[in-house]
Enzyme design. Sequence first.
Site, PDB file in Angstrom:
ATOM      1  N   SER A  40       1.026  -1.072  -0.054  1.00 51.73           N
ATOM      2  CA  SER A  40      -0.111   0.134   0.228  1.00 51.73           C
ATOM      3  C   SER A  40       0.986   1.111  -0.204  1.00 51.73           C
ATOM      4  CB  SER A  40      -0.987  -0.134   1.169  1.00 51.73           C
ATOM      5  OG  SER A  40      -1.428   1.134   1.640  1.00 51.73           O
TER       6      SER A  40
ATOM      7  N   TYR B  11      -1.853  -0.809  10.499  1.00 47.35           N
ATOM      8  CA  TYR B  11      -2.067  -1.187   8.938  1.00 47.35           C
ATOM      9  C   TYR B  11      -1.048  -0.647   8.177  1.00 47.35           C
ATOM     10  CZ  TYR B  11      -3.653  -0.922   4.171  1.00 47.35           C
ATOM     11  OH  TYR B  11      -3.712  -1.093   2.754  1.00 47.35           O
TER      12      TYR B  11
HETATM   13  C1  8X3 Z   1      -5.061   1.795   1.565  1.00 43.71           C
HETATM   14  C2  8X3 Z   1      -4.889   3.056   0.638  1.00 43.71           C
HETATM   15  O1  8X3 Z   1      -4.769   5.493   0.592  1.00 43.71           O
HETATM   16  O2  8X3 Z   1      -5.901   4.403   2.497  1.00 43.71           O
HETATM   17  O3  8X3 Z   1      -4.070   0.744   1.306  1.00 43.71           O
HETATM   18  O4  8X3 Z   1      -3.699   4.310   2.403  1.00 43.71           O
HETATM   19  S1  8X3 Z   1      -4.906   4.310   1.772  1.00 43.71           S
END
Ligand code: 8X3
Length: 250
Positions: free
Chosen positions: A137, A150
Amino acid sequence: MSKIALITGATAGFGDAIARRFVAEGWRVIVTGRRQERLEALVRALGGPEVACPLCFDIRDEAATRAALESLPEGFAGIDALINNAGLARGTAPAQDCDLDDWKVMIDTNITGLVTITRILLDRLIARRGLIVNLASIAASWPYPGGNVYGGTKAFVRQFSLGLRADLVGKGVRVTSIEPGLSESEFTLVRTGGDQAAYDRLYAGADPLQPEDIAETVFWVAALPGHVNINAVEIMPVSQSWGPLNVHRG
Ligand code: 8X3
């Protein structure tokens, strides 16, 4: 014989679109996920058991992952590409307000599940001079409020991908980290605990990336000649960019 890609987390979003794209290009696919009915519907949509094989298991469960992979029919046992797409975010709260269980679910899925299936399949991938594509990501490189664990898991995925490249040099195995930004998919409903209003607010007027954009990128990586390795691809919608660094004044 057509090549085979195993795509984790194929019951929705990026994984579903990647499976459709690879099959459209003549590959056969193994599609994995936790929802048997969705996997079966996807296999039907892809053209049936000649081209697609469903494997239902929870990637956080090592024994279930091993058992599922051992159950693969012979015609699907030689895997040319592992697309590590399964992953999730839980919550957007500041760290001090987060639920520890949500953090553990992200670590168990995005890190432990990903390295488990990669390690189990590594010898097969080396034998086929195959390809590993890991879905990281932009949060791997760009921290933002509420990204905490995350973002940490995705930084792991990016760095693990690069480390794999270092170890696999000379084996003919290609490894790529794909790092999407704002993308429209079920991912956001999972992240917000099913909050449709938050989902609608996030995407309103933003023209986000679509799963097909990511499928296009993954297929491009796979279709390049065998001597070409794309190390990492960071991809955002045109509408997304960086903000200023935050300065708190007391
Ligand atoms: C998620 C994309 O832009 O929310 O992996 O970080 S963002």
